[in-house]
Design a protein around this motif. Structure first.
Motif, PDB file in Angstrom:
ATOM      1  N   ASN A  41       0.871  -1.176   0.000  1.00  0.00           N
ATOM      2  CA  ASN A  41       0.000   0.000   0.000  1.00  0.00           C
ATOM      3  C   ASN A  41       0.902   1.218   0.000  1.00  0.00           C
ATOM      4  N   ILE A  42       0.437   2.309  -0.584  1.00  0.00           N
ATOM      5  CA  ILE A  42       1.271   3.515  -0.627  1.00  0.00           C
ATOM      6  C   ILE A  42       0.485   4.728  -0.130  1.00  0.00           C
ATOM      7  N   LEU A  43       1.151   5.513   0.703  1.00  0.00           N
ATOM      8  CA  LEU A  43       0.564   6.723   1.274  1.00  0.00           C
ATOM      9  C   LEU A  43       1.301   7.935   0.710  1.00  0.00           C
ATOM     10  N   LEU A  44       0.539   8.904   0.205  1.00  0.00           N
ATOM     11  CA  LEU A  44       1.132  10.125  -0.341  1.00  0.00           C
ATOM     12  C   LEU A  44       0.731  11.291   0.547  1.00  0.00           C
ATOM     13  N   GLY A  45       1.716  12.044   1.041  1.00  0.00           N
ATOM     14  CA  GLY A  45       1.413  13.186   1.906  1.00  0.00           C
ATOM     15  C   GLY A  45       2.213  14.402   1.483  1.00  0.00           C
ATOM     16  N   GLY A  46       1.849  15.541   2.034  1.00  0.00           N
ATOM     17  CA  GLY A  46       2.575  16.778   1.715  1.00  0.00           C
ATOM     18  C   GLY A  46       1.630  17.963   1.714  1.00  0.00           C
ATOM     19  N   GLU A  47       2.235  19.161   1.737  1.00  0.00           N
ATOM     20  CA  GLU A  47       1.416  20.382   1.825  1.00  0.00           C
ATOM     21  C   GLU A  47       0.565  20.580   0.563  1.00  0.00           C
ATOM     22  N   PRO A  48      -0.417  21.479   0.610  1.00  0.00           N
ATOM     23  CA  PRO A  48      -1.220  21.742  -0.594  1.00  0.00           C
ATOM     24  C   PRO A  48      -0.317  22.121  -1.765  1.00  0.00           C
ATOM     25  N   ALA A 165      -6.733  -2.247   3.778  1.00  0.00           N
ATOM     26  CA  ALA A 165      -5.270  -2.070   3.715  1.00  0.00           C
ATOM     27  C   ALA A 165      -4.554  -3.240   4.398  1.00  0.00           C
ATOM     28  N   ALA A 166      -5.166  -3.729   5.495  1.00  0.00           N
ATOM     29  CA  ALA A 166      -4.515  -4.805   6.258  1.00  0.00           C
ATOM     30  C   ALA A 166      -4.638  -6.156   5.571  1.00  0.00           C
ATOM     31  N   ARG A 167      -5.848  -6.474   5.068  1.00  0.00           N
ATOM     32  CA  ARG A 167      -6.078  -7.834   4.565  1.00  0.00           C
ATOM     33  C   ARG A 167      -6.114  -7.929   3.051  1.00  0.00           C
ATOM     34  N   GLY A 168      -6.138  -6.772   2.363  1.00  0.00           N
ATOM     35  CA  GLY A 168      -6.340  -6.804   0.915  1.00  0.00           C
ATOM     36  C   GLY A 168      -5.139  -7.266   0.107  1.00  0.00           C
ATOM     37  N   ARG A 169      -3.949  -7.062   0.634  1.00  0.00           N
ATOM     38  CA  ARG A 169      -2.744  -7.253  -0.180  1.00  0.00           C
ATOM     39  C   ARG A 169      -2.637  -8.667  -0.737  1.00  0.00           C
ATOM     40  N   ALA A 170      -2.868  -9.654   0.098  1.00  0.00           N
ATOM     41  CA  ALA A 170      -2.675 -11.040  -0.344  1.00  0.00           C
ATOM     42  C   ALA A 170      -3.691 -11.461  -1.401  1.00  0.00           C
ATOM     43  N   VAL A 171      -4.829 -10.743  -1.463  1.00  0.00           N
ATOM     44  CA  VAL A 171      -5.824 -11.087  -2.484  1.00  0.00           C
ATOM     45  C   VAL A 171      -5.812 -10.061  -3.621  1.00  0.00           C
ATOM     46  N   ASP A 175      -3.862  -0.493  -1.963  1.00  0.00           N
ATOM     47  CA  ASP A 175      -4.480   0.733  -1.443  1.00  0.00           C
ATOM     48  C   ASP A 175      -3.499   1.883  -1.624  1.00  0.00           C
ATOM     49  N   ALA A 176      -3.893   2.884  -2.392  1.00  0.00           N
ATOM     50  CA  ALA A 176      -3.055   4.082  -2.566  1.00  0.00           C
ATOM     51  C   ALA A 176      -3.876   5.279  -2.104  1.00  0.00           C
ATOM     52  N   SER A 177      -3.426   5.928  -1.046  1.00  0.00           N
ATOM     53  CA  SER A 177      -4.214   7.022  -0.462  1.00  0.00           C
ATOM     54  C   SER A 177      -3.377   8.287  -0.369  1.00  0.00           C
ATOM     55  N   ALA A 178      -4.023   9.425  -0.621  1.00  0.00           N
ATOM     56  CA  ALA A 178      -3.331  10.714  -0.558  1.00  0.00           C
ATOM     57  C   ALA A 178      -4.086  11.666   0.360  1.00  0.00           C
ATOM     58  N   THR A 179      -3.309  12.384   1.181  1.00  0.00           N
ATOM     59  CA  THR A 179      -3.895  13.395   2.048  1.00  0.00           C
ATOM     60  C   THR A 179      -2.793  14.378   2.433  1.00  0.00           C
ATOM     61  N   GLN A 180      -3.181  15.596   2.820  1.00  0.00           N
ATOM     62  CA  GLN A 180      -2.151  16.615   3.047  1.00  0.00           C
ATOM     63  C   GLN A 180      -1.263  16.277   4.241  1.00  0.00           C
ATOM     64  N   ARG A 181      -1.875  16.093   5.392  1.00  0.00           N
ATOM     65  CA  ARG A 181      -1.068  15.769   6.585  1.00  0.00           C
ATOM     66  C   ARG A 181      -1.717  14.568   7.264  1.00  0.00           C
ATOM     67  N   CYS A 193       0.189   2.895   9.665  1.00  0.00           N
ATOM     68  CA  CYS A 193       1.282   1.917   9.729  1.00  0.00           C
ATOM     69  C   CYS A 193       1.140   0.812   8.678  1.00  0.00           C
ATOM     70  N   LEU A 194      -0.038   0.696   8.081  1.00  0.00           N
ATOM     71  CA  LEU A 194      -0.244  -0.351   7.077  1.00  0.00           C
ATOM     72  C   LEU A 194       0.258   0.062   5.700  1.00  0.00           C
ATOM     73  N   PHE A 195       0.669   1.326   5.567  1.00  0.00           N
ATOM     74  CA  PHE A 195       1.202   1.793   4.291  1.00  0.00           C
ATOM     75  C   PHE A 195       2.722   1.621   4.321  1.00  0.00           C
ATOM     76  N   ALA A 196       3.203   0.559   3.667  1.00  0.00           N
ATOM     77  CA  ALA A 196       4.645   0.278   3.687  1.00  0.00           C
ATOM     78  C   ALA A 196       5.397   1.303   2.858  1.00  0.00           C
TER      79      ALA A 196
END
Ligand SMILES: Nc1ncnc2c1ncn2[C@@H]1O[C@H](COP(=O)(O)OP(=O)(O)OP(=O)(O)O)[C@@H](O)[C@H]1O
Ligand SMILES: [Mg+2]
Length: 284
Positions: A41-48, A165-171, A175-181, A193-196
């Motif tokens: 899973n990937i998490l994208l963060g950062g200012e506007p 995010a926790a159980r979806g990977r093996a199937v 999950d790719a989610s983006a939010t500012q902070r 913590c589930l976003f490696a």
């Protein structure tokens, strides 16, 4: 000597798979960086304006061109992922009820897939599996988890997202989610913590950078607060290397996205018209 641009080999067009690494951008030496998304899973963060939605569009673009992947797109802003609507199994705009309903259905798909794997005495899906992969892409996560609706609804949304995010990977669910902070009021720490994989675009301060990448990286010399605010798309990628690397994200203009999305949609329409077996894992 072979060119570094030649590796790793990533096919283009309808033969692309979500098992193939995504071309995500260039490192500080101008070399291409590829990222494997499957089982992650990937998490994208950062200012506007840091470049989160642009990078998320790259992830969606790769998945849209991947012949083995269905798209579930949730966009609190409507227009960031909206250009991919024709490629998506489900597209959700700024509508919390629709988002919750969609995640509940995705959770059901996930449960069914585990039952199938169990019946086959298997632990996870593999590249030549019959089960299609699913990209769940969420832009403006905070809109659904902290802005609209009641606290109960927001928590329900976050709990569903956490389960997927926790159980979806093996199937085969990425999950790719983006939010500012992505602080704990936006995304529960247990979900974060589930976003490696993490990408921190320019952040307003060191603590915001640590919220995206994980506590302690600033003290080790990695802070996205040091990024030039005018260098949009520049960020720190925490992935396979285990330490953040500078990354200038690949960027598609509006016209680029329209071209790729229209092509991907036409490939998908043709495949659906020629399909001889129903897609049993479809979320739609
Ligand atoms: N990799 C990139 N290369 C060049 N320009 C970029 C890149 N990424 C983003 N930009 C520019 O920065 C602008 C803002 O990017 P984007 O909308 O992705 O930011 P954001 O982090 O999603 O902001 P917000 O939090 O407001 O949604 C884009 O419209 C584009 O002009
Ligand atoms: Mg955005």
């Amino acid at each position: 000597m072979s060119s570094p641009l030649a590796r790793p080999y990533t096919p283009v067009g309808p033969n692309l798979s979500i098992f193939d690494p995504l071309f995500i951008g260039l490192d500080e030496f101008g070399q291409p960086v590829h990222l494997s998304l499957i089982y992650r899973n990937i998490l994208l963060g950062g200012e506007p304006g840091a470049g989160k939605s642009s990078l998320l569009n790259n992830v969606v673009g790769h998945a849209a061109l991947s012949d083995d992947t269905d798209l579930v797109l949730i966009d609190g802003k409507l227009v960031e992922l909206g250009l991919w609507r024709e490629c998506a199994d489900v597209f959700v705009g700024p509508d919390l009820d629709h988002a919750i309903d969609t995640l509940e259905r995705l959770q059901k798909v996930m449960d069914n897939r585990y039952e199938y794997l169990d019946s086959q005495r298997r632990q996870k899906i593999v590249r030549d599996d019959v089960m299609r992969r699913i990209l769940l892409a969420i832009d403006e996560l905070a809109y659904f988890s902290a802005t609209v609706g009641t606290k109960i609804e927001q928590d329900h949304f976050s709990a569903l997202n956490r389960d997927i995010a926790a159980r979806g990977r093996a199937v085969g669910i990425v999950d790719a989610s983006a939010t500012q902070r992505p602080s704990s009021d936006i995304i529960p720490t247990s979900l974060r913590c589930l976003f490696a994989w993490r990408w921190a675009g320019r952040c307003v301060d060191d603590s915001s950078s640590d919220v995206v990448l994980g506590h302690g990286w600033t003290n080790r010399g990695y802070s996205a607060a040091r990024i030039d605010p005018n260098n949009q798309g520049e960020g720190l990628l925490l992935a396979e290397d285990g330490i953040p690397v500078a990354l200038k994200a690949a960027h598609m203009t509006n016209d680029d996205i329209i071209r790729v999305a229209d092509y991907a949609a036409s490939v998908r329409r043709t495949r659906a018209a020629n399909a001889t077996t129903p897609n049993l894992g479809a979320v739609a």
